[in-house]
Write an enzyme that holds these catalytic residues in place. Structure first.
Site, PDB file in Angstrom:
ATOM      1  CG  HIS A   1      -2.072  -0.920   1.555  1.00  0.00           C
ATOM      2  ND1 HIS A   1      -3.235  -0.770   1.081  1.00  0.00           N
ATOM      3  CD2 HIS A   1      -2.337  -2.327   1.104  1.00  0.00           C
ATOM      4  CE1 HIS A   1      -3.752  -1.774   0.805  1.00  0.00           C
ATOM      5  NE2 HIS A   1      -3.303  -2.558   0.940  1.00  0.00           N
TER       6      HIS A   1
ATOM      7  CG  ASP B   1      -0.071   9.327   0.775  1.00  0.00           C
ATOM      8  OD1 ASP B   1      -0.011   8.162   0.941  1.00  0.00           O
ATOM      9  OD2 ASP B   1      -0.638   9.837   1.430  1.00  0.00           O
TER      10      ASP B   1
HETATM   11  O1  LIG Z   1      -2.427   1.265  10.508  1.00  0.00           O
HETATM   12  P1  LIG Z   1      -2.034   2.505  10.841  1.00  0.00           P
HETATM   13  O2  LIG Z   1      -0.664   2.000  11.853  1.00  0.00           O
HETATM   14  O3  LIG Z   1      -2.426   2.721  12.020  1.00  0.00           O
HETATM   15  O4  LIG Z   1      -1.293   2.723   9.923  1.00  0.00           O
HETATM   16  C1  LIG Z   1      -2.767   3.454   8.896  1.00  0.00           C
HETATM   17  C2  LIG Z   1      -2.160   2.711   7.323  1.00  0.00           C
HETATM   18  O5  LIG Z   1      -1.402   3.553   6.820  1.00  0.00           O
HETATM   19  C3  LIG Z   1      -1.265   2.903   5.522  1.00  0.00           C
HETATM   20  O6  LIG Z   1      -1.926   3.059   4.548  1.00  0.00           O
HETATM   21  C4  LIG Z   1      -1.973   3.019   3.196  1.00  0.00           C
HETATM   22  O7  LIG Z   1      -2.981   2.911   2.826  1.00  0.00           O
HETATM   23  C5  LIG Z   1      -3.798   3.535   1.478  1.00  0.00           C
HETATM   24  C6  LIG Z   1      -4.603   3.123   1.017  1.00  0.00           C
HETATM   25  O8  LIG Z   1      -4.375   1.522   0.027  1.00  0.00           O
HETATM   26  C7  LIG Z   1      -3.032   4.549   0.981  1.00  0.00           C
HETATM   27  O9  LIG Z   1      -4.161   5.496   0.451  1.00  0.00           O
HETATM   28  C8  LIG Z   1      -1.339   5.267   2.097  1.00  0.00           C
HETATM   29  O10 LIG Z   1      -1.068   5.858   0.912  1.00  0.00           O
HETATM   30  C9  LIG Z   1      -1.181   4.621   2.158  1.00  0.00           C
HETATM   31  O11 LIG Z   1      -0.338   5.503   3.257  1.00  0.00           O
HETATM   32  C10 LIG Z   1      -1.033   1.586   5.822  1.00  0.00           C
HETATM   33  O12 LIG Z   1      -0.291   1.817   4.257  1.00  0.00           O
HETATM   34  C11 LIG Z   1      -1.182   0.624   5.673  1.00  0.00           C
HETATM   35  O13 LIG Z   1      -0.650   0.011   6.266  1.00  0.00           O
HETATM   36  C12 LIG Z   1      -1.933   1.302   7.871  1.00  0.00           C
HETATM   37  O14 LIG Z   1      -3.237   0.357   7.881  1.00  0.00           O
HETATM   38  O1  LIG Z   2      -9.667  12.135  10.764  1.00  0.00           O
HETATM   39  C1  LIG Z   2      -9.863  11.041  10.659  1.00  0.00           C
HETATM   40  C2  LIG Z   2      -9.310  10.563   8.873  1.00  0.00           C
HETATM   41  C3  LIG Z   2      -8.641   9.731   8.296  1.00  0.00           C
HETATM   42  N1  LIG Z   2      -9.798   9.407   7.769  1.00  0.00           N
HETATM   43  C4  LIG Z   2      -9.921   7.840   6.841  1.00  0.00           C
HETATM   44  O2  LIG Z   2      -8.923   6.907   6.510  1.00  0.00           O
HETATM   45  C5  LIG Z   2      -8.468   6.618   5.528  1.00  0.00           C
HETATM   46  C6  LIG Z   2      -6.588   7.341   4.909  1.00  0.00           C
HETATM   47  O3  LIG Z   2      -6.691   7.054   3.900  1.00  0.00           O
HETATM   48  P1  LIG Z   2      -5.532   7.697   3.181  1.00  0.00           P
HETATM   49  O4  LIG Z   2      -5.394   6.796   2.089  1.00  0.00           O
HETATM   50  O5  LIG Z   2      -5.166   9.315   2.833  1.00  0.00           O
HETATM   51  O6  LIG Z   2      -4.170   7.816   3.834  1.00  0.00           O
HETATM   52  P2  LIG Z   2      -3.568   6.827   5.370  1.00  0.00           P
HETATM   53  O7  LIG Z   2      -3.942   7.251   6.043  1.00  0.00           O
HETATM   54  O8  LIG Z   2      -4.214   5.126   5.350  1.00  0.00           O
HETATM   55  O9  LIG Z   2      -1.861   6.956   4.695  1.00  0.00           O
HETATM   56  C7  LIG Z   2      -9.709   7.509   4.390  1.00  0.00           C
HETATM   57  O10 LIG Z   2     -10.492   6.901   4.153  1.00  0.00           O
HETATM   58  C8  LIG Z   2     -10.127   8.560   5.418  1.00  0.00           C
HETATM   59  O11 LIG Z   2     -11.481   8.617   5.158  1.00  0.00           O
HETATM   60  C9  LIG Z   2     -10.720   9.176   8.817  1.00  0.00           C
HETATM   61  O12 LIG Z   2     -12.250   8.318   8.572  1.00  0.00           O
HETATM   62  N2  LIG Z   2     -11.034  10.200  10.028  1.00  0.00           N
END
Ligand SMILES: O=P(O)(O)OC[C@H]1O[C@H](O[C@H]2O[C@H](CO)[C@@H](O)[C@H](O)[C@H]2O)[C@H](O)[C@@H](O)[C@@H]1O
Ligand SMILES: O=c1ccn([C@@H]2O[C@H](COP(=O)(O)OP(=O)(O)O)[C@@H](O)[C@H]2O)c(=O)[nH]1
Length: 467
Positions: free
Chosen positions: A155, A363
Site C-alpha cells: 500500500h 504517499d
Molecule cells: O495501521 P496504522 O499504522 O494506524 O496506519 C494506517 C494505514 O496507513 C497506511 O495506509 C496506506 O494505505 C492506503 C490505502 O491503500 C494508501 O492510500 C495510503 O497512501 C497508504 O499510506 C498503511 O499502508 C496501512 O498499512 C495502515 O493501516
Molecule cells: O480523522 C480521520 C482521518 C482519516 N480518515 C479516513 O482514513 C483514510 C485515510 O486514508 P489515506 O489513504 O488517505 O491515508 P493513510 O492514512 O492510509 O495513509 C480515509 O479513508 C479517510 O477518510 C477518517 O475516517 N478520519
C-alpha cells in the site's frame, strides 16, 4: 468458488467505520466478497499470553486475530515496520532507525502469523497479504507447507533501487517477495522501482513482461492503483450525518471560502510544508485574509515512534504562529484538530469545502484525494490541490498538481484553486469523477484477484524459497 483470505496487520470490523486507507478499503472489499480476515487484534498482552486466537463473525466476514506481546509489538510494529520500512519506503532515510534488534521481532511475528493462520486454511483458499508489515509471510507459510495461491499488495510506495538497498538485509526482504505468486504496487513508478531493483541488485531475468526470475523462483508483478467505492461514499454524503455536517459547515462558512486537509499526523503527509504554503498564500495575497479558512484534521497516529512526536510539535507551532500573526478577533485562518473524525462526517465537510489540500511529500495512494472528489456537488464542485508525489497523482491528472517542497509554487496553486472559474472547476471535476468511477475499489480488487488467479503457477519441482 474459492474463499478469499485477507491478511493484514490492521483488521477492522467491516460493519464499523475505520480511519486509515487500508482498513477502509479492505472492509469494503470483504463486505462484498465475504471470507476470512486475519491479523493483529490491536491488543498487547503479557509474555506467554499471546497464544490465543480470537474469532468473530462480522456479517459475511470472519475475523480472526492474534495478540502481540509488548516486545513483539515494539520490534515488529514500531521498530521494523514503522521505524525502518515506513521511513525508507517514503524516501526518508534520515528518519530510519536501523536497530539490529528489530528484524528478529519482525520475523518472529510473521512466523507467529503463519503458524496461527495455517490451520484455518482450506485447500482452495486464495490468500491476499497486505502491506509492509507482512513481507515475509508467504515465505513463512511456504516453509510450513502452504501450497495455496498467495498474492501481496504494497500500500505504500517502493523507493528507487539505491534507496531500498540502504536497508541492511534488503536482499532478504526482496527475496521474500519471490515466495508470492503475484506482487502488486500502487503505481507504475513503484513497479518500475521493483523492476530496477531486481534487475540490478538481484540480477533477475525478465521472463516476460511483468514477470521476473530470481532466487530460483519466478514472480509476477504489476501496478494496481487502489480506488474507493464511489457510490458508497456518495451515499454517505447524502446520509443524515453527512447532510447535517454539510449544512453546518455551509452556514458557519457562508462568508468565507473553506479549505480542508484530512490526514493521519504522519511526516509523509507534508503537513508543515502545507502550513508554510498556506502562510505564504496569506502573506502574498491580502485578499485571502479574513476570507479563507483552513480546517486541518490531523488524526493521531503511531505516537510511540519519536519522529511522529517531532512532527506534532512542528505542526502545532506553525498553526499557532499563523493564527497569531494573521488572525483577527472574528477570524482565525487555521482550525487545527488533533483528533480522528468519524468517516461518516467527512463527506459533508469535503462537500462544503472549496479546496482540498492533499500535499504529501510521498504517499502510496491517498484515498482522501479520491473521497474529496466523490463528495463534491457536480454543479458547483471544489478543487483538489494534489501533490505530484502522491500515488493518486498518476491517475488524477486534472487536479491542481503541486510540488509541496516548493512553498511559493504551492501557494500559487492554492490561489489558482480558490479563484478557479466555475466552468473549469466543473470540467476538471467531471474528468476526475469519471476516472474514479472507472478505477474504483471493485476494479482494484477484481483486477488483482484475476491477475492472481491467472499468474502462472511455479513449475513443478521448484523448491519453496527459504529465507
Ligand atoms: O495501521 P496504522 O499504522 O494506524 O496506519 C494506517 C494505514 O496507513 C497506511 O495506509 C496506506 O494505505 C492506503 C490505502 O491503500 C494508501 O492510500 C495510503 O497512501 C497508504 O499510506 C498503511 O499502508 C496501512 O498499512 C495502515 O493501516
Ligand atoms: O480523522 C480521520 C482521518 C482519516 N480518515 C479516513 O482514513 C483514510 C485515510 O486514508 P489515506 O489513504 O488517505 O491515508 P493513510 O492514512 O492510509 O495513509 C480515509 O479513508 C479517510 O477518510 C477518517 O475516517 N478520519
Amino acid at each position: 468458488m474459492s474463499r478469499l483470505v485477507v491478511i493484514s496487520n490492521r483488521v477492522a470490523d467491516p460493519r464499523k467505520t475505520a480511519a486509515g486507507g487500508l482498513a477502509v478499503a479492505l472492509a469494503e472489499v470483504l463486505s462484498n466478497t465475504g471470507g476470512l480476515w486475519f491479523g493483529w487484534s490491536g491488543k498487547i498482552v503479557p509474555e506467554g499470553a499471546n497464544e490465543a486466537l480470537h474469532t468473530q463473525q462480522a456479517g459475511p466476514v470472519k475475523l480472526a486475530t492474534v495478540d502481540l506481546t509488548q516486545a513483539d509489538h515494539d520490534a515488529y510494529y514500531l521498530g521494523y515496520s514503522n521505524g525502518v520500512l515506513w521511513p525508507v519506503f517514503h524516501y526518508r532515510l534520515d528518519l530510519a532507525d536501523f536497530d539490529a534488534g528489530y528484524i528478529a521481532g519482525y520475523r518472529r511475528v510473521n512466523q507467529q502469523f503463519a503458524r496461527k493462520l495455517l490451520p484455518l486454511l482450506r485447500p482452495d483458499d486464495i490468500l491476499w497479504v497486505h502491506d509492509y508489515h507482512l513481507i515475509p509471510l508467504a515465505a513463512e507459510l511456504r516453509a510450513l507447507g502452504c501450497k495455496q495461491r498467495i498474492g501481496f499488495f504494497l500500500h505504500i510506495p517502493l523507493p528507487p533501487p539505491l534507496m531500498l538497498a540502504a536497508i541492511p538485509g534488503h536482499d532478504w526482504l526482496v527475496r521474500a517477495l519471490f515466495a508470492y505468486d503475484l506482487v502488486g504496487f500502487q503505481s507504475k513508478a513503484d513497479l518500475g522501482h521493483f523492476a530496477g531493483y531486481v534487475e540490478t541488485e538481484a540480477h533477475a531475468q525478465p521472463v516476460e513482461p511483468g514477470r521476473w526470475r530470481a532466487f530460483g523462483r519466478t514472480v509476477q508483478a504489476g501496478a494496481f492503483p487502489i480506488g474507493i467505492d464511489v457510490d458508497e461514499f456518495q451515499a454517505l454524503t447524502r446520509a443524515p450525518e453527512g447532510a447535517e455536517m454539510y449544512q453546518r459547515m455551509k452556514n458557519e462558512y457562508s462568508r468565507r471560502k473553506l479549505l480542508v486537509g484530512v490526514d493521519r499526523l504522519d511526516y509523509s503527509k507534508g503537513l508543515p510544508h502545507r502550513m508554510r504554503a498556506f502562510r505564504e498564500l496569506l502573506a502574498k495575497n491580502p485578499e485571502t485574509r479574513n476570507s479563507a479558512t483552513l480546517i486541518q484534521i490531523a488524526s493521531p497516529s503511531r505516537e510511540d515512534v519519536s519522529a511522529y512526536n517531532d512532527i506534532l510539535h512542528e505542526l502545532e507551532s506553525l498553526c499557532g504562529s499563523i493564527n497569531g500573526n494573521f488572525g483577527e478577533l472574528d477570524w482565525m485562518p487555521v482550525r487545527y484538530m488533533h483528533r480522528t473524525v468519524a468517516r461518516a462526517r467527512l463527506p459533508g465537510l469535503y462537500r462544503a469545502s472549496r479546496v482540498a489540500l492533499v500535499t504529501p511529500l510521498r504517499d502510496g495512494m491517498n484515498l482522501v484525494a479520491k473521497e474529496f472528489i466523490a463528495a463534491q456537488d457536480e454543479a458547483d464542485p471544489g478543487v483538489l490541490v494534489l501533490s505530484r508525489f502522491a500515488g493518486a497523482a498518476e491517475q488524477m491528472r486534472e487536479a491542481m498538481l503541486v510540488n509541496p517542497y516548493d512553498t511559493e509554487g504551492t501557494a500559487a496553486g492554492i490561489m489558482m484553486a480558490l479563484q478557479m472559474p466555475l466552468e473549469e472547476r466543473r470540467n476538471r471535476h467531471q474528468a476526475l469523477l469519471q476516472t474514479l468511477r472507472r478505477y474504483d475499489v471493485h476494479w482494484w480488487c477484481d483486477g488483482f484477484l484475476q491477475a492472481l488467479d491467472s499468474a502462472q503457477a511455479e513449475e513443478a519441482g521448484t523448491s519453496w524459497l527459504r529465507l
